[in-house]
Design a protein around this motif. Structure first.
Motif, PDB file in Angstrom:
ATOM      1  N   VAL A 190       0.844  -1.205   0.000  1.00 38.72           N
ATOM      2  CA  VAL A 190       0.000   0.000   0.000  1.00 38.72           C
ATOM      3  C   VAL A 190       0.874   1.247   0.000  1.00 38.72           C
ATOM      4  O   VAL A 190       0.631   2.206  -0.747  1.00 38.72           O
ATOM      5  CB  VAL A 190      -0.958  -0.012   1.218  1.00 38.72           C
ATOM      6  CG1 VAL A 190      -1.713   1.305   1.320  1.00 38.72           C
ATOM      7  CG2 VAL A 190      -1.928  -1.178   1.112  1.00 38.72           C
ATOM      8  N   SER A 191       1.936   1.253   0.835  1.00 38.91           N
ATOM      9  CA  SER A 191       2.838   2.419   0.908  1.00 38.91           C
ATOM     10  C   SER A 191       3.510   2.680  -0.433  1.00 38.91           C
ATOM     11  O   SER A 191       3.602   3.812  -0.892  1.00 38.91           O
ATOM     12  CB  SER A 191       3.923   2.198   1.974  1.00 38.91           C
ATOM     13  OG  SER A 191       3.333   1.870   3.198  1.00 38.91           O
ATOM     14  N   VAL A 192       3.978   1.597  -1.077  1.00 32.05           N
ATOM     15  CA  VAL A 192       4.641   1.740  -2.379  1.00 32.05           C
ATOM     16  C   VAL A 192       3.638   2.228  -3.427  1.00 32.05           C
ATOM     17  O   VAL A 192       3.951   3.069  -4.268  1.00 32.05           O
ATOM     18  CB  VAL A 192       5.280   0.392  -2.814  1.00 32.05           C
ATOM     19  CG1 VAL A 192       5.670   0.415  -4.282  1.00 32.05           C
ATOM     20  CG2 VAL A 192       6.498   0.080  -1.946  1.00 32.05           C
ATOM     21  N   LEU A 209      10.479   4.543   4.382  1.00 32.49           N
ATOM     22  CA  LEU A 209      10.509   3.165   3.855  1.00 32.49           C
ATOM     23  C   LEU A 209      11.946   2.683   3.629  1.00 32.49           C
ATOM     24  O   LEU A 209      12.190   1.495   3.450  1.00 32.49           O
ATOM     25  CB  LEU A 209       9.737   3.082   2.532  1.00 32.49           C
ATOM     26  CG  LEU A 209       8.236   3.364   2.614  1.00 32.49           C
ATOM     27  CD1 LEU A 209       7.618   3.436   1.229  1.00 32.49           C
ATOM     28  CD2 LEU A 209       7.527   2.289   3.432  1.00 32.49           C
ATOM     29  N   LEU A 210      12.887   3.651   3.616  1.00 32.19           N
ATOM     30  CA  LEU A 210      14.297   3.327   3.411  1.00 32.19           C
ATOM     31  C   LEU A 210      15.093   4.100   4.462  1.00 32.19           C
ATOM     32  O   LEU A 210      14.973   5.339   4.546  1.00 32.19           O
ATOM     33  CB  LEU A 210      14.715   3.764   1.995  1.00 32.19           C
ATOM     34  CG  LEU A 210      16.045   3.247   1.458  1.00 32.19           C
ATOM     35  CD1 LEU A 210      15.999   1.740   1.240  1.00 32.19           C
ATOM     36  CD2 LEU A 210      16.381   3.942   0.133  1.00 32.19           C
ATOM     37  N   PRO A 211      15.881   3.422   5.313  1.00 33.59           N
ATOM     38  CA  PRO A 211      16.654   4.141   6.335  1.00 33.59           C
ATOM     39  C   PRO A 211      17.548   5.211   5.707  1.00 33.59           C
ATOM     40  O   PRO A 211      18.050   5.033   4.592  1.00 33.59           O
ATOM     41  CB  PRO A 211      17.504   3.031   6.978  1.00 33.59           C
ATOM     42  CG  PRO A 211      16.776   1.755   6.673  1.00 33.59           C
ATOM     43  CD  PRO A 211      16.095   1.976   5.360  1.00 33.59           C
ATOM     44  N   GLU A 212      17.746   6.331   6.419  1.00 40.39           N
ATOM     45  CA  GLU A 212      18.495   7.492   5.896  1.00 40.39           C
ATOM     46  C   GLU A 212      19.886   7.120   5.399  1.00 40.39           C
ATOM     47  O   GLU A 212      20.331   7.581   4.368  1.00 40.39           O
ATOM     48  CB  GLU A 212      18.619   8.582   6.987  1.00 40.39           C
ATOM     49  CG  GLU A 212      17.388   9.462   7.132  1.00 40.39           C
ATOM     50  CD  GLU A 212      17.065  10.243   5.866  1.00 40.39           C
ATOM     51  OE1 GLU A 212      17.976  10.593   5.105  1.00 40.39           O
ATOM     52  OE2 GLU A 212      15.867  10.483   5.600  1.00 40.39           O
ATOM     53  N   GLU A 213      20.566   6.239   6.163  1.00 40.62           N
ATOM     54  CA  GLU A 213      21.956   5.918   5.809  1.00 40.62           C
ATOM     55  C   GLU A 213      22.051   4.876   4.687  1.00 40.62           C
ATOM     56  O   GLU A 213      23.126   4.550   4.230  1.00 40.62           O
ATOM     57  CB  GLU A 213      22.721   5.423   7.061  1.00 40.62           C
ATOM     58  CG  GLU A 213      22.297   4.056   7.610  1.00 40.62           C
ATOM     59  CD  GLU A 213      20.964   4.082   8.367  1.00 40.62           C
ATOM     60  OE1 GLU A 213      20.486   2.997   8.735  1.00 40.62           O
ATOM     61  OE2 GLU A 213      20.406   5.195   8.594  1.00 40.62           O
ATOM     62  N   GLN A 214      20.887   4.369   4.225  1.00 38.32           N
ATOM     63  CA  GLN A 214      20.882   3.277   3.235  1.00 38.32           C
ATOM     64  C   GLN A 214      20.563   3.800   1.841  1.00 38.32           C
ATOM     65  O   GLN A 214      19.683   4.622   1.665  1.00 38.32           O
ATOM     66  CB  GLN A 214      19.819   2.250   3.661  1.00 38.32           C
ATOM     67  CG  GLN A 214      20.008   0.880   3.035  1.00 38.32           C
ATOM     68  CD  GLN A 214      19.052  -0.126   3.674  1.00 38.32           C
ATOM     69  OE1 GLN A 214      19.018  -0.267   4.885  1.00 38.32           O
ATOM     70  NE2 GLN A 214      18.261  -0.793   2.866  1.00 38.32           N
ATOM     71  N   SER A 215      21.307   3.294   0.849  1.00 38.16           N
ATOM     72  CA  SER A 215      21.056   3.694  -0.544  1.00 38.16           C
ATOM     73  C   SER A 215      20.246   2.600  -1.242  1.00 38.16           C
ATOM     74  O   SER A 215      20.195   1.462  -0.786  1.00 38.16           O
ATOM     75  CB  SER A 215      22.407   3.891  -1.253  1.00 38.16           C
ATOM     76  OG  SER A 215      22.339   3.449  -2.577  1.00 38.16           O
TER      77      SER A 215
END
Length: 899
Positions: free
Chosen positions: A239-241, A281-287
């Motif tokens: 749903v979020s996506v 949905l994606l941690p700040e430090e993660q690409s």
């Protein structure tokens, strides 16, 4: 001047002509026998069947019996249905018996043709499967043709979804079984998940006749049949996506319509990363490019595909709260069929439907590999010659065009190409009105529900009464098709492939006769047929005068075969008729494959509004475009099959081993071999060859023996003895293990022990095979990237799949040995305690049934003396409930493990 090829064909005939010519003496033989079989009484026909069976047992081949068997079957059909097979129908039956595809035009009576090879091959007693494309046709054909088989002394069965097990087993045990391709494939998979031979439904794969063979073996070949179980629920993520996708603009993604693929651009990836960070949905430090982001990237990709590649009312419809897929070739709903890999969930999120949990594969097979299991395969269709190469290469099937009973009198007009879709539809409505005004029945072919409904609106506005046949009118399918040949009828149909019901001028006589015989089984078929034919004669004469059925196609399909199927609905059995294709440069095929050049040609010709270009060159140009698409689709299917063949080889080994295990009475030898192999592996791990005793890991070895073999033996002390080597240790472990198993067998009783061994082996095989399928799916999804390193993905897949299979077998041996080592019989005290608990529960349920108000809930009763450290106070927890010890694990993974 004639070319060499044309001249050769004139002198020697085509290869197809020669095949047809070879069958003529056989047909003459069958015709010569007709008076002899007509003279037999009803019991005489059945007696002939018994005589044929005895002759087969005596060594005669089916080919030897063919003329007599076909003559007997023809007479049986004449008496049961009032139908006498034409010579060309006998020819079709001969080609099917020889393991070919018989290409027979619409209306040539394929349903009756199948009875001849089915009867002949059923005489061997090994069963014959007649495969149809939907449940309605399977039931209709079985009911209709069972009268023929019954007249000849054979039994008929029909297989359908959600059928009771006993009825299904009886259907498969019949001489001739009618079923859909889906149900046959699923039953094959279900049978190979059973733990008893007596529970298996199918009895082998002797001979199959596939109706609409092109639809089943080519159009559906890319779709694997999958039996799956629920996996982790990720509905919130979908749903979020889904909320994020509509914010993308055209520069964020690129669509390739030819390959039906959509990918993010660099701008899109950048925008996506920002949005995913912003929404948490994606941690700040993660690409996005980190390995940990694989899951979220996969979900976003599936969301993009759901929005940009899948259209409502074309690829699927929403029915209540469900997203139901539509078969692009037949236009039918595929209830129960779901897209894999989270794509179906992404579409459910897009349409705001309840998101069903994702599934993990428990068993799967493709139609290509399922139908290659049969000893002999044959097929029938109206259109197969365009795919002859694929049938030959993948299934080893030849395609033979069977001559029509009467010459084809249909007039096929050249395609009319308009500049815009609006002009095309205006011309279509005018053409329909013109035909309708003179009473000519019209069948209008469309490629999607959306287009059929928009055309329906145009006809309603123009005051033309009509019927619409698409996935929404699925239930009325046969009724609508049967009425499509009546005077003045206008029928809009989405993809007429494999409808299975003839469009007869003046209405469908066979269906009326079939319904009448169903209402009054005692009635005389000849009398009923005569009455109904007299009623229809007048209306048919009026339709013939109006020019027969007019087939009007609103678009070209990617496949010439689908176009030919639609065209073939007109001009059956020598009737007059006409067909025309109305196209525009805005149609999908024209737009994707070279409409720019045509647009320039049309512009240079100075076409006026509403005018069309009509020329044989246009037809040839379109056929070349279609041939290119067909070639590409064949290459895709061939490549998919090469990958699936790797899994198929492994599937056959696993299913064959399972069957051997189910058939075996005593598995002690297999269990012993597995245990000996585990002992060898342990010795190699902890006492590597060419090492000294002080280099051995004796403590690790001791722990491993307890865990894997259930043996508490003095490994450390043995290793210190002089002259002890790996062979002596292996011998001592084998002796100790044999002793332990002998004690268990004595405690359980030999028969119980054998059953335990069988169930443990089967359950472990199933578990390991499921895990292996999941690993292969993951390998398949990434192996394509090996191409960038100049390595062939298929060879890489083969090598790694083989290594994974070996690893699975090692793990299987280890787990079976470990589980058998850990089982132990319950003590009398434990058995008594369990019986007391069961009695207490039964008393509670009985009390609740008498007076619900006074009953103490079972959970409360158990809780009265509950102690989480004392398993004897826990009652009887469910296998999937949390373990009462408080570990947080399921009971089956904690205290409920086999131990």
């Amino acid at each position: 001047m004639l070319g060499i090829g044309t001249l050769t064909r004139k002198v020697f005939g085509t290869p197809n002509d020669r095949k047809v010519k070879v069958t003529r003496p056989l047909v003459e033989q069958i015709n010569a026998l007709e008076p002899e079989f007509a003279a037999l009484d009803d019991d005489g026909l059945k007696a002939k069947t018994e005589e044929f069976r005895k002759r087969i047992e005596g060594g005669e081949s089916l080919d030897d019996l063919l003329p007599e068997a076909f003559a007997n079957c023809r007479e049986g059909a004449r008496r049961a249905l009032g139908l006498r097979a034409f010579d060309v129908q006998l020819m079709g039956g001969i080609f099917l018996h020889q393991g070919n595809i018989a290409e027979m035009k619409t209306g040539e009576g394929k349903t009756l043709v199948a009875t001849f090879p089915a009867y002949l091959n059923a005489l061997s007693g090994k069963g014959v499967h007649i495969v149809t494309v939907n449940d309605y046709l399977a039931k209709r054909d079985a009911e209709w043709m069972s009268k023929v088989y019954a007249a000849l002394g054979l039994t008929t069965g029909v297989v359908y979804p959600q059928q009771p097990a006993a009825e299904k087993a009886e259907a498969y045990a019949s001489d001739i079984t009618y079923a859909t391709n889906n149900e046959l494939g699923f039953d094959y998979l279900r049978d190979n998940m059973k733990s008893k031979l007596s529970d298996m439904a199918q009895r082998g794969h002797n001979f199959a006749i596939v109706d609409e063979v092109d639809s089943i073996l080519i159009d559906e070949a890319r779709t694997p049949l999958i039996i799956s179980g629920p996996a982790q629920d990720r509905s919130e993520l979908y749903v979020s996506v889904d909320r994020l996708i509509p914010e993308l603009t055209e520069e964020h993604y690129a669509i390739d319509e030819k390959t039906r693929n959509v990918t993010f651009t660099d701008d899109g990836n950048e925008f996506l990363e920002q949005q995913l960070h912003a929404r948490g949905l994606l941690p700040e430090e993660q690409s996005l490019y980190d390995p940990e982001s694989t899951t979220i990237v996969h979900h976003v990709n599936q969301g993009l595909r759901a929005h940009k590649l899948f259209q409502k009312d074309k690829d699927y419809i929403v029915r209540g709260d469900d997203v139901v897929l539509i078969d692009e070739f037949t236009g039918r709903m595929m209830s129960g069929r779901r897209l894999s890999d989270g794509l179906h969930q992404a579409i459910e999120a897009k349409e705001s439907c309840t998101i069903q949990p994702e599934n993990v594969t428990l068993a799967s097979v493709t139609f290509q590999n399922y139908f290659r299991l049969y000893n002999k395969l044959a097929g029938m269709t109206g259109t197969a010659s365009t795919e002859a190469e694929e049938f030959s290469e993948i299934y080893g099937l030849g395609v033979v065009e069977v001559p029509t009973n009467r010459p084809i009198a249909r007039k096929d007009e050249d395609d009319a190409v308009y500049r815009t879709g609006r002009e095309k539809y205006e011309a279509i409505v005018e053409a329909i009105k013109e035909a309708n005004a003179k009473g000519q029945p019209v069948l209008v072919g469309t490629t999607s529900i959306e287009k059929s409904e928009s055309l329906s609106k145009l006809l309603t506005d123009a005051g033309v009464p009509h019927n619409v046949l698409n996935a929404r009118q699925h239930e009325k399918e046969a009724e609508i098709v049967a009425e499509a040949g009546k005077i003045g009828a206008v029928t809009i149909a989405t993809n007429m492939a494999g409808r299975g019901t003839d469009i007869q001028l003046g209405g469908n006589v066979e269906m009326k006769v079939f319904d009448a015989l169903g209402a009054d089984p005692e009635a005389n078929p000849d009398e009923i047929r005569a009455r109904i034919e007299a009623e229809h004669a007048d209306e048919k004469a009026r339709v013939l005068e109006a020019g027969g059925l007019f087939v009007l196609a609103t678009e070209r399909h990617e496949s010439r075969r689908i176009d030919n199927q639609l065209r073939g609905r007109s001009g059956r059995q020598g009737d007059p008729g006409r067909s025309a294709f109305f196209l525009s440069l805005e149609d999908d095929l024209m737009r994707i494959f070279g409409s720019e050049r045509l647009d320039k040609v049309l512009s240079s010709l100075g076409l006026k509004e509403g005018e069309a270009i009509v020329h044989p060159w246009v037809n040839k140009s379109l056929e070349r475009a279609q041939a290119k698409v067909e070639g590409r689709n064949f290459d895709i299917r061939k490549q998919l099959l090469k990958f699936d063949d790797v899994m198929n080889d492994q599937r056959k080994v696993v299913f064959s081993q399972r069957r051997d295990i189910m058939e075996a009475d005593n598995l002690t030898e297999i269990v012993t071999d597995m245990r000996d192999q585990v002992i060898d592996d342990l010795i190699e791990t902890y006492m590597p060859p060419k090492t000294y005793a002080d280099q051995w890991d004796t403590e690790g070895f001791y722990a491993a023996c307890i865990e894997k073999l259930g043996l508490d033996v003095p490994i450390i002390a043995w290793a210190k003895e002089d002259g002890v080597d790996d062979e002596i240790i292996a011998e001592r472990l084998t002796e100790a293990s044999d002793e332990m198993l002998a004690e268990k067998a004595a405690a359980f009783g030999p028969e119980t022990m054998r059953n335990i061994e069988k169930q443990i082996i089967l359950q472990t095989i199933d578990q390991k095979w499921r895990e292996h399928l999941l690993t292969l799916e993951h390998l398949r999804s990434v192996v394509g990237f090996r191409g960038y390193a100049q390595r062939d993905p298929l060879n890489e897949y083969k090598t790694e799949a083989f290594q994974l299979f070996e690893s699975m077998l090692d793990s299987l041996r280890e787990q079976v040995t470990q589980q058998i080592a850990q089982i132990r019989p319950m003590t009398e005290e434990e058995q008594q305690r369990m019986m007391d608990q069961l009695r207490a529960q039964q008393a509670q349920f009985e009390a609740a049934a008498k007076d619900p108000g006074d009953a103490v809930p079972v959970a409360e009763a158990a809780a009265a003396g509950f102690d989480e450290n004392d398993p004897t106070t826990w009652g009887n927890p469910g296998r999937n409930e949390l373990c009462p010890c408080g570990s947080g694990k399921k009971f089956k993974h904690c205290h409920g493990r086999l131990a």
